[in-house]
Write a protein that holds these residues in place. Structure first.
Motif, PDB file in Angstrom:
ATOM      1  N   ARG A 158     -12.899   2.755 -13.252  1.00  0.00           N
ATOM      2  CA  ARG A 158     -11.447   3.314 -13.961  1.00  0.00           C
ATOM      3  C   ARG A 158     -11.187   4.248 -12.901  1.00  0.00           C
ATOM      4  O   ARG A 158      -9.601   4.184 -12.527  1.00  0.00           O
TER       5      ARG A 158
ATOM      6  N   ALA B  55      -9.663   1.705 -10.206  1.00  0.00           N
ATOM      7  CA  ALA B  55      -8.371   1.188 -10.254  1.00  0.00           C
ATOM      8  C   ALA B  55      -6.984   2.033 -10.118  1.00  0.00           C
ATOM      9  O   ALA B  55      -5.935   1.953  -9.865  1.00  0.00           O
TER      10      ALA B  55
ATOM     11  N   THR C 279      -4.690  -0.763  -8.977  1.00  0.00           N
ATOM     12  CA  THR C 279      -5.124  -1.513  -9.281  1.00  0.00           C
ATOM     13  C   THR C 279      -5.571  -1.854 -10.384  1.00  0.00           C
ATOM     14  O   THR C 279      -6.073  -0.750 -10.888  1.00  0.00           O
ATOM     15  N   PRO C 280      -4.929  -2.730 -11.685  1.00  0.00           N
ATOM     16  CA  PRO C 280      -4.619  -2.730 -12.972  1.00  0.00           C
ATOM     17  C   PRO C 280      -6.305  -2.706 -12.749  1.00  0.00           C
ATOM     18  O   PRO C 280      -6.991  -3.311 -12.215  1.00  0.00           O
ATOM     19  N   PHE C 281      -6.643  -1.855 -14.145  1.00  0.00           N
ATOM     20  CA  PHE C 281      -8.226  -1.676 -14.120  1.00  0.00           C
ATOM     21  C   PHE C 281      -9.234  -3.211 -14.991  1.00  0.00           C
ATOM     22  O   PHE C 281     -10.580  -3.452 -14.695  1.00  0.00           O
ATOM     23  N   ALA C 282      -8.373  -4.619 -15.279  1.00  0.00           N
ATOM     24  CA  ALA C 282      -8.769  -5.867 -15.732  1.00  0.00           C
ATOM     25  C   ALA C 282      -9.146  -6.741 -14.726  1.00  0.00           C
ATOM     26  O   ALA C 282     -10.405  -6.911 -13.765  1.00  0.00           O
ATOM     27  N   GLU C 283      -8.407  -6.303 -13.800  1.00  0.00           N
ATOM     28  CA  GLU C 283      -8.589  -6.709 -12.100  1.00  0.00           C
ATOM     29  C   GLU C 283     -10.103  -6.233 -11.468  1.00  0.00           C
ATOM     30  O   GLU C 283     -10.522  -6.873 -10.163  1.00  0.00           O
TER      31      GLU C 283
END
Length: 650
Positions: free
Chosen positions: A143, A146, A151-155
């Protein structure tokens, strides 16, 4: 052809005195030599041209051909049969969907249950993995990464947990660098595919030129950040696979197999490529075999995972969510009931609609009656907030006898003019206003036939001609000398009136609606009588002379009055559009020579003309002439100048 004993020589007829010609012998010889082959060819031709026989031949070999093609496993049979089989299935479903539904029923239930189970299993695994990564030390680090990189956390999670993923596959023409076909993973973010294919070709050629590579030496991979581009080359095309992560060793072999299959089964398409990528659309399903991915194996954990505790909390949240949903459903049911009640009340208050049955529920069922003149129901349904599928409304036609609809029905049937007012009083239709006789007679005949009307009272109606005559009198204010009459909406005017009043008639009559025409031929201007009187007084007047061109003294005052009459007549002539001229004729008694009398007559005419011009008469109104007597007469009355009104001369 099978060998048979040669018996043809025994049947050749012998020549007998020239009875058989050479041509007949040749035909007979042809039949003996070629007759059997010709019959066999004829039989084969009939067999080929007969659709039924050809269908039987194909039916004999078709099963073996399908089994052999399927055993080879090259996929061409599937590609060839995909489109026609799909079309046949779609057509059969459209014609008889029930048969397909019955056929699929035994397998649809287990398939649906298996799909739901797999989906829930994957959902639980994703929730567990997300919770684990979110609340673990490693998850907190990701996290922070990110937040730091934007960058998005999912990526970020995908980047650290993904072993590899083939995101895009390009099929490129090696000589021109043109993009032949392109497929991409649905989660991949790519740029312009045509530009990428051109740049890859340029990089490949640059490497060959820069390092003096042999002709068979090719660039096999390019690494850019987290991505690796695997290049697999072929004679007609080369394949570029964009891989995120570390590609496995067997990925290149898989791409090589796909490229070889493309060259083996679609060589004609590859050789005929002219820059149109749509022509190579059948190649996409083979390229999509390269879009594969794999997750990193997670190490086994010891002890209880914190995610299990969080899962219990999630279950508790789901229970709370279920309770919240139930409460919302209860609120929705109350709202639906209130909307249904409002719709029923509005329908019952609408004139011309009577409800005979109301059944509330998830779907509101309404039955009733509706007058054709009642307002449309669709706006009421839309205003209620209910969806169309939430209301079932069945209304049968009937005649509503309420006063409002009875009057509206009378309006539509009788088509009254704007000046007519309709009123309903205890079954009696009262008519008031102005209308022509035809409409009044029509209303007296049709009104009693309308439902809800028992009698007609037309005492308040005034004939339209009388109404128009009243309007004309109020608007024109005619003088007493003008007579007005209106018949069939046509106005007739007779008598005399001032010219200004007559000229203003068209403008005044424009404001009166309903007049069909105007006849003013019997109307004369009052100025016309004065014009005629002045003309009669001027025409034939004589101005006398004592001797030569000396006007008699008593004629001078008459000449002044004559000038005023001519000016007044000219003014009236302009207003009445009656142009004229005054012709002055000089005369003598004839005593003396003819030349003398001609000159004297001319001078007398000019003397009168000059005098009138001096008194203000326009010279263009005056013309003159000299007239001589045929015989000299000693008569002082001939020493004159005569005035006559004549039409204008050019």
């Amino acid at each position: 052809m099978s060998h048979r004993p040669d018996t043809r020589a025994s049947v050749i007829p012998a020549a007998s005195g020239g009875a058989t010609s050479d041509g007949d012998e040749l035909q007979t010889l042809k039949k003996l030599l070629l007759g059997e082959e010709k019959a066999e060819l004829e039989r084969l031709r009939e067999h080929v041209e007969d659709p039924g026989l050809r269908a039987g031949d194909v039916a004999e070999v078709l099963p073996d051909a399908i089994r052999r093609a399927d055993a080879e496993g090259d996929g061409e049979l599937t590609e060839a049969l995909e489109a026609p089989v799909t079309e046949c299935i779609e057509s059969a479903i459209q014609r008889n969907p029930d048969s397909f539904a019955n056929a699929l029923y035994p397998v649809m239930g287990p398939a649906i249950r298996q799909s739901i189970a797999n989906t829930l299993k994957g959902l639980i695994e994703n929730i567990n993995r997300t919770l684990e990564h979110s609340l673990s030390i490693q998850g907190l680090k990701w996290r922070l990464e990110a937040m730091r990189t934007g960058t998005p956390f999912a990526e970020v999670v995908l980047r650290h947990t993904l072993a590899y993923r083939v995101e895009q596959v390009f099929l490129i023409e090696p000589r021109s660098g043109l993009l032949m076909q392109h497929v991409a993973d649905e989660l991949a973010v790519g740029g312009d595919a045509d530009a990428i294919s051109g740049m890859l070709t340029a990089i490949t050629r640059f490497v060959q030129d820069a390092f003096a590579a042999e002709r068979d030496d090719e660039l096999e991979s390019v690494e850019v950040g987290d991505h690796t581009v695997l290049l697999v080359h072929g004679p007609r095309a080369y394949l570029a696979a964009v891989v995120r992560g570390l590609p496995p060793p067997d990925l290149r072999e898989r791409c090589q197999q796909v490229l070889e299959q493309l060259h083996a089964h679609h060589r004609t398409l590859l050789e005929g490529f002219d820059g149109n990528a749509e022509a190579l659309a059948p190649l996409r399903h083979r390229l999509e075999r390269c879009l594969i991915s794999a997750q990193r194996e997670r190490p086994a954990r010891r002890g209880l995972s914190p995610a299990l505790i969080l899962l219990l909390l999630a279950l508790a949240g789901l229970l709370a969510w279920w309770g919240w949903g139930r409460w919302q459903a209860w609120q929705a049911a109350r709202d639906l009931e209130a909307r249904q009640q409002r719709l029923v009340e509005r329908l019952e208050q609408t004139p011309g609609i009577t409800l005979t049955e109301v059944r509330p529920g998830p779907v509101l069922h309404l039955r009733g009656l509706r007058d054709p003149l009642a307002p449309p129901v669709k706006p009421l349904l839309q205003a209620s907030g209910l969806a169309p599928e939430q209301v079932r409304l069945a209304l049968r036609p009937y005649i509503d006898l309420s006063p409002r609809l009875v009057l509206e029905r009378a309006q539509r049937k009788l088509h009254p003019p704007p000046e007519i007012t309709l009123a309903l009083d205890d079954g009696t239709l009262r008519l008031s206003g102005y209308a022509d006789d035809d409409w009044i007679a029509r209303a007296r005949m049709l009104a009693p036939l309308l439902p809800g009307i028992q009698a007609v009272d037309a005492s308040g109606l005034v004939p339209y001609d009388d109404y128009l005559l009243q309007q004309v009198r109020e608007r024109l204010e005619p003088p007493p000398s003008v007579q007005l009459a209106v018949n069939d909406r046509r106005l007739s005017l007779a008598g005399s009136a001032p010219l200004d009043w007559i000229a203003a008639l068209p403008q005044r009559l424009d404001s009166i609606e309903g007049l069909a025409g105007v006849d003013s031929s019997g109307l004369q201007p009052e100025e016309a009588a004065e014009y005629d009187s002045l003309r009669a007084r001027i025409d034939g007047r004589a101005i006398y002379f004592d001797a030569d061109t000396k006007i008699v003294a008593r004629q001078k005052d008459a000449l002044d009055a004559l000038a005023q009459d001519i000016l007044r007549l000219a003014a009236l002539g302009r207003r009445l559009q009656r142009p004229f001229q005054v012709r002055i004729t000089g005369r003598t008694d004839g005593i003396g020579s003819m030349e003398y009398n001609r000159r004297l007559a001319r001078q007398r005419a000019l003397t009168v003309r000059d005098r009138l011009v001096a008194l203000g008469v326009p010279s263009e109104l005056l013309v003159w002439e000299a007239r001589l007597e045929s015989q000299p007469v000693m008569d002082p009355q001939l020493r004159r100048a005569e005035l006559h009104i004549v039409p204008p001369q050019d």
